[in-house]
Design an enzyme around this catalytic site. Structure first.
Site, short mmCIF file in Angstrom:
data_model
loop_
_atom_site.label_atom_id
_atom_site.label_comp_id
_atom_site.label_asym_id
_atom_site.label_seq_id
_atom_site.Cartn_x
_atom_site.Cartn_y
_atom_site.Cartn_z
N ARG A 139 -6.30 -9.15 3.31
CA ARG A 139 -5.94 -7.86 4.11
C ARG A 139 -7.50 -7.58 5.03
NH1 ARG A 139 -2.99 -3.11 2.28
NH2 ARG A 139 -3.80 -2.30 4.50
N CYS A 175 3.08 -6.74 -1.40
CA CYS A 175 1.91 -5.97 -0.38
C CYS A 175 1.19 -5.57 -2.12
CB CYS A 175 2.48 -4.94 -0.03
SG CYS A 175 3.70 -3.77 -0.66
N GLN A 222 -0.79 -4.70 6.98
CA GLN A 222 -0.26 -4.74 6.06
C GLN A 222 0.69 -6.94 6.31
OE1 GLN A 222 -0.17 -4.60 2.08
NE2 GLN A 222 0.30 -6.84 2.09
N ASP A 224 8.64 -5.05 -2.26
CA ASP A 224 7.74 -4.38 -2.11
C ASP A 224 8.61 -2.98 -3.72
OD1 ASP A 224 5.87 -1.78 -1.79
OD2 ASP A 224 6.76 -1.71 0.47
N ARG A 228 -3.30 7.58 7.34
CA ARG A 228 -2.81 6.30 6.34
C ARG A 228 -2.16 8.46 5.84
NH1 ARG A 228 -2.05 3.52 0.64
NH2 ARG A 228 -1.99 2.02 2.85
N1 NVA Z 1 6.13 1.09 0.74
C1 NVA Z 1 5.18 1.31 0.35
C2 NVA Z 1 3.42 0.58 0.42
C3 NVA Z 1 2.35 0.70 -0.27
C4 NVA Z 1 1.49 0.01 -0.38
C5 NVA Z 1 4.75 2.19 -0.24
O1 NVA Z 1 4.67 3.37 0.92
O2 NVA Z 1 4.14 3.48 -0.65
N1 CP Z 2 -1.23 -3.01 -0.04
C1 CP Z 2 -1.15 -1.77 0.31
O1 CP Z 2 -1.19 -1.20 1.30
O2 CP Z 2 -2.09 -0.65 -1.14
P1 CP Z 2 -2.75 -0.05 -0.82
O3 CP Z 2 -1.60 1.14 -1.03
O4 CP Z 2 -3.87 0.00 -2.44
O5 CP Z 2 -3.26 0.27 0.31
#
Ligand code: NVA
Ligand code: CP
Length: 308
Positions: free
Chosen positions: A293, A265, A132, A225, A102
């Protein structure tokens, strides 16, 4: 899913439509308990942003497969002290069997994959969130019994989730509508790709609009979101008035199909992008979506690694 063994999932379109549908079928079988696969391998999680669902669902999925997980918080590795990504990648690739990352830049993820030589999974970048979308499609399929011809509308910021939804929906024959303010549209290249996929499959329609009323009419899935993603938090206050017309609330829901469901999400900011009444209401399927998930990623892990 022998064909997926050894591959990466950097974008949802690293799968073809057929592979995506098969992966969802496998997730359904694993979830129901009809299939019980084992995979005694080691998954690394290298997350430069916060995560609850992705971290825990990957961990539990891997444990249930009989594998192990190492949570590689960049702060406790040499990554935080500036060790080059490509050096870290070459080393981790020699220890781990698979790695979920991530991070911010899609390019960093791609570079990492080039050097690591093990399957790399995109656990969210600024551009995409493919894991997701696997869970989202599984949730839609469970509720409507199919994906083909369902209409899904996304309201809010044209972010990573919107980008992956555009591609994923087009790939499985879902009509996808994205409603965002003018300067917050999804990635232009991804919109074009989604259109190309939709034209090629001759099934789904892709609509990108600034008008939430156009997107909501008779839609079967309302999706939203956060208005400011991770890394953009300082913009939240400026964005609130711009995004307010895109809030998923009871009034918006009235224009959707009678059997419409609501997805998010998570994490959610109640009374910003979604009202408390809607997320807690009887159309909300967000908790099933969050559970999925784990099932979807279990299918992904066992497909990329192969079973014992
Ligand atoms: N669009 C959000 C999704 C979090 C799961 C982000 O990138 O923070
Ligand atoms: N939806 C999602 O990716 O949640 P987290 O940021 O908690 O992993």
């Amino acid at each position: 899913m022998e064909k997926l063994k050894g591959r990466n999932l950097l974008s949802i379109k690293d799968l073809n439509s057929d592979e995506l549908k098969k992966l969802l079928e496998l997730a359904t079988e694993l979830k129901s308990g009809k299939k019980n696969l084992k995979c005694n391998k080691v998954l690394g999680l290298l997350f430069s942003k916060a995560s609850t669902r992705t971290r825990v669902s990957f961990t539990v999925a891997m444990y249930q497969l009989g594998g192990q997980v190492i949570d590689l918080n960049p702060n406790v590795t040499q990554v935080s002290r500036g060790e080059l990504l490509r050096d870290t990648a070459r080393v981790l690739g020699r220890y781990l069997d698979i790695l979920a990352i991530r991070t911010f830049e899609q390019k960093d993820l791609e570079d990492f994959a080039n050097y690591a030589k093990i399957p790399i999974i995109n656990a969210l970048t600024d551009r995409e969130h493919p894991c997701q979308i696997l869970a989202d499609l599984l949730t839609v399929k469970e509720y409507f019994g199919n994906l083909d011809g369902v209409t899904l509308s996304y309201f809010g910021d044209g972010n990573n989730v919107a980008n992956s939804l555009l591609l994923g929906c087009a790939m499985v024959g879902i009509n996808v509508r994205i409603a965002t303010p003018e300067n917050y549209m999804p990635n232009k290249e991804i919109v074009e790709e989604a259109n190309t996929i939709a034209i090629a499959n001759g099934k789904s329609e892709v609509i990108v609009t600034q008008n939430p009323q156009v997107a909501v009419k008779d839609t079967q899935v309302l999706y939203t979101d956060v208005w400011a993603s991770m890394g953009q938090e300082q913009e939240t206050n400026n964005r609130i008035p711009i995004f307010k017309p895109y809030q998923v609330n009871e009034k918006l829901l009235e224009s959707a199909a009678d059997d419409a469901i609501v997805l998010h999400c998570l994490p959610a900011h109640r009374d910003e992008e979604i009202t408390d009444a809607v997320i807690e209401g009887d159309r909300s399927r967000v908790w099933e979506q969050a559970e999925n998930r784990m099932h979807a990623q279990k299918a992904l892990l066992v497909s990329l690694l192969g079973s014992d």
